[in-house]
Design an enzyme around this catalytic site. Structure first.
Site, mmCIF file in Angstrom:
data_model
loop_
_atom_site.group_PDB
_atom_site.id
_atom_site.type_symbol
_atom_site.label_atom_id
_atom_site.label_comp_id
_atom_site.label_asym_id
_atom_site.label_seq_id
_atom_site.Cartn_x
_atom_site.Cartn_y
_atom_site.Cartn_z
ATOM 1 N N LYS A 52 0.626 -1.109 -0.458
ATOM 2 C CA LYS A 52 0.422 0.449 -0.265
ATOM 3 C C LYS A 52 0.650 1.287 0.050
ATOM 4 O O LYS A 52 2.364 1.556 0.799
ATOM 5 C CB LYS A 52 -1.163 0.269 1.085
ATOM 6 C CG LYS A 52 -2.015 1.752 0.557
ATOM 7 C CD LYS A 52 -3.389 0.748 1.991
ATOM 8 C CE LYS A 52 -4.562 2.548 2.180
ATOM 9 N NZ LYS A 52 -5.003 2.267 4.109
ATOM 10 N N SER A 128 -10.099 1.700 2.629
ATOM 11 C CA SER A 128 -8.944 2.662 1.620
ATOM 12 C C SER A 128 -8.153 1.942 1.053
ATOM 13 O O SER A 128 -7.145 2.546 0.364
ATOM 14 C CB SER A 128 -7.863 3.904 2.657
ATOM 15 O OG SER A 128 -7.008 2.731 3.098
ATOM 16 N N SER A 152 -10.424 -0.341 7.194
ATOM 17 C CA SER A 152 -9.596 -0.589 5.530
ATOM 18 C C SER A 152 -9.046 -1.662 4.597
ATOM 19 O O SER A 152 -8.692 -1.300 4.056
ATOM 20 C CB SER A 152 -9.047 0.865 5.714
ATOM 21 O OG SER A 152 -8.688 1.843 4.911
#
Ligand code: GLN
Length: 448
Positions: A52, A128, A152
């Site tokens: 990420k 997210s 997330s």
């Protein structure tokens, strides 16, 4: 590694999971690993993994999907999790798309691109960590790292039909994770299978002197969890988790999973988490308050992009932030600054902290009598791109089933448990005691 890039070349112009690829470096590294492969190689040796984009990677662009970090092409250090993966000889394939600074639930708040759900590209992948979940679901990588502040990791794992673990707060070092809400943020693994997930978690956990909130606890061998069945396991099912707003197909899938647990020898009972209905309100106050402080470091001087307008110093700060941050980030900074301002602090921030304690106490009471808490990960399966982006409040309230876990600091996992009639994955959430990831893995493995 080659197969990973082949798959990325084949599908990523539709899925759009990656922001930055590490192709040259990764292929070089893979070749070196091939040459020195020995019989003592770790289980993750040579494994392609996606990261990420809020996890700092030395020498590899790290943007948090924000224009304010658009020029951060050459970070000077590695996050602790990256150093740990390095000793396992995994190969970093590239950086994955996300909501800007991890604020959002659909990855539509990325300032670069909309990641799509690989099961149906009209739908969002969740967020997210939408890039991290979509990349695994699309077969671009087997492993990825995400971060979970209010859901997330678990929510995009549910939307994309993959396995995502949010570890206990403090289990994984946050050093090098760009801070959103420091008392809630945790890095965790997203994978296709429960076993893979345990292997990746094993590689990244441990006390770290670079993170003062990192816990000093004994780390079990998570693979031992797979040797035990779930006979006698006591499951608690909060009635609030199957109530209002939960889509009937999601409810049905969760009840079918509970039936399967019964057949495997576990028992389940309905319980109550009476304060969970306040979790979303408390979470958005606390997370935004912490974010407003954490994001003050982005001022056009110390990090990232500075406005090109010819203005004085104070206007340079203002203008750089005005240009660099997207709407959702600005909304959170304003909300957080308001909640922390004198005259409002007691009414909002302090009150939310008290609610946080009540939520934690609710869980503690349940864990006196039960081994795990099970419910849906999300009230609905994935929705269409564009459907909720203009309605932030609805998007916030969708976090009702994931945020209580972060507020209580507990570990929580999402595993796939069937599909909706539209062919979209549904996620089952398994929540455990503090630092008892093993029981979550044991529970998940038995179902899988
Ligand atoms: N959807 C939540 C938010 O927007 C959770 C985000 C996260 O866990 N990073 O804050």
């Amino acid at each position: 590694v080659e197969a990973s890039y082949n798959q990325i070349n084949a599908v990523d112009d539709q899925v759009k999971a990656f922001l930055t690829l590490n192709e040259e470096e990764a292929k070089k590294q893979a070749k070196e690993l091939d040459e020195k492969l020995g019989s003592d190689a770790s289980i993750l040796y040579g494994m392609p993994i996606g990261i990420k984009d809020n996890i700092v990677t030395k020498g590899l662009r790290t943007t948090c999907a924000s224009q304010i970090l658009d020029n951060l092409n050459d970070p000077l250090y590695d996050a602790t999790v990256m150093q740990k993966l390095d000793t396992e000889n995994t190969v970093n394939i590239g950086k994955l798309n996300m909501d800007e600074f991890a604020m959002g639930s659909s990855t539509e708040n990325s300032s670069y691109e909309n990641t799509r759900n690989p099961w149906n590209t009209d739908y969002v992948p969740g967020g997210s960590s939408g890039g991290s979940a979509a990349a695994v679901a699309a077969g671009e990588v087997f492993f990825s790292l995400g971060s979970d502040t209010g859901g997330s990791i678990r929510q995009p794992a549910a939307f994309c039909g993959v396995v995502g673990m949010k570890p206990t707060y403090g289990l994984v070092s946050r050093f090098g994770l760009v801070a959103f809400a420091s008392s809630l943020d945790q890095i965790g693994p997203i994978t296709r299978t429960v076993e893979d997930n345990a292997h990746l978690l094993q590689a990244i956990v441990g006390n770290d002197k670079m993170d003062s909130t990192s816990a000093n606890v004994d780390i079990p061998n998570y693979s031992n969890a797979f040797k035990e069945d779930v006979k006698g396991l006591r499951i608690a099912v909060p009635k609030e988790y199957l109530q209002e707003g939960v889509n009937p197909e999601v409810k049905e899938a969760v009840l079918a999973a509970l039936k399967q647990y019964e057949e495997l020898g576990a028992t389940w009972e309905e319980v109550s988490l009476p304060h969970s209905k306040y979790a979303v309100a408390a979470y958005y106050l606390l997370a935004s308050s912490e974010a407003s402080a954490n994001l003050s470091r982005f001022d056009g001087v110390r990090y990232g992009v500075r406005t090109e307008k010819n203005v004085d110093m104070v206007d340079m700060f203002k203008q750089s932030r005005a240009e660099g941050f997207g709407d959702e980030v600005k909304r959170r900074i304003m909300l957080g600054t308001f909640a922390l301002s004198s005259g409002y602090y007691d009414a909002y921030y302090k009150k939310a902290q008290k609610v946080r304690t009540l939520i934690k106490n609710d869980f503690e009471k349940i864990f006196d009598e039960y081994d795990v808490v099970i419910g849906p990960t999300t009230p609905t399966p994935a929705y269409k791109v564009g459907e909720k982006i203009d309605d932030p409040l609805t998007m916030y309230t969708d976090d009702v089933l994931t945020t209580p876990v972060n507020l209580a600091g507990l570990p929580g996992m999402s595993i796939p448990c069937g599909f909706s009639s539209d062919g979209l994955p549904i996620g089952l959430q398994i929540i455990g005691r503090h630092f008892d990831e093993s029981t979550i893995y044991r529970t998940a493995y038995a179902y899988e």
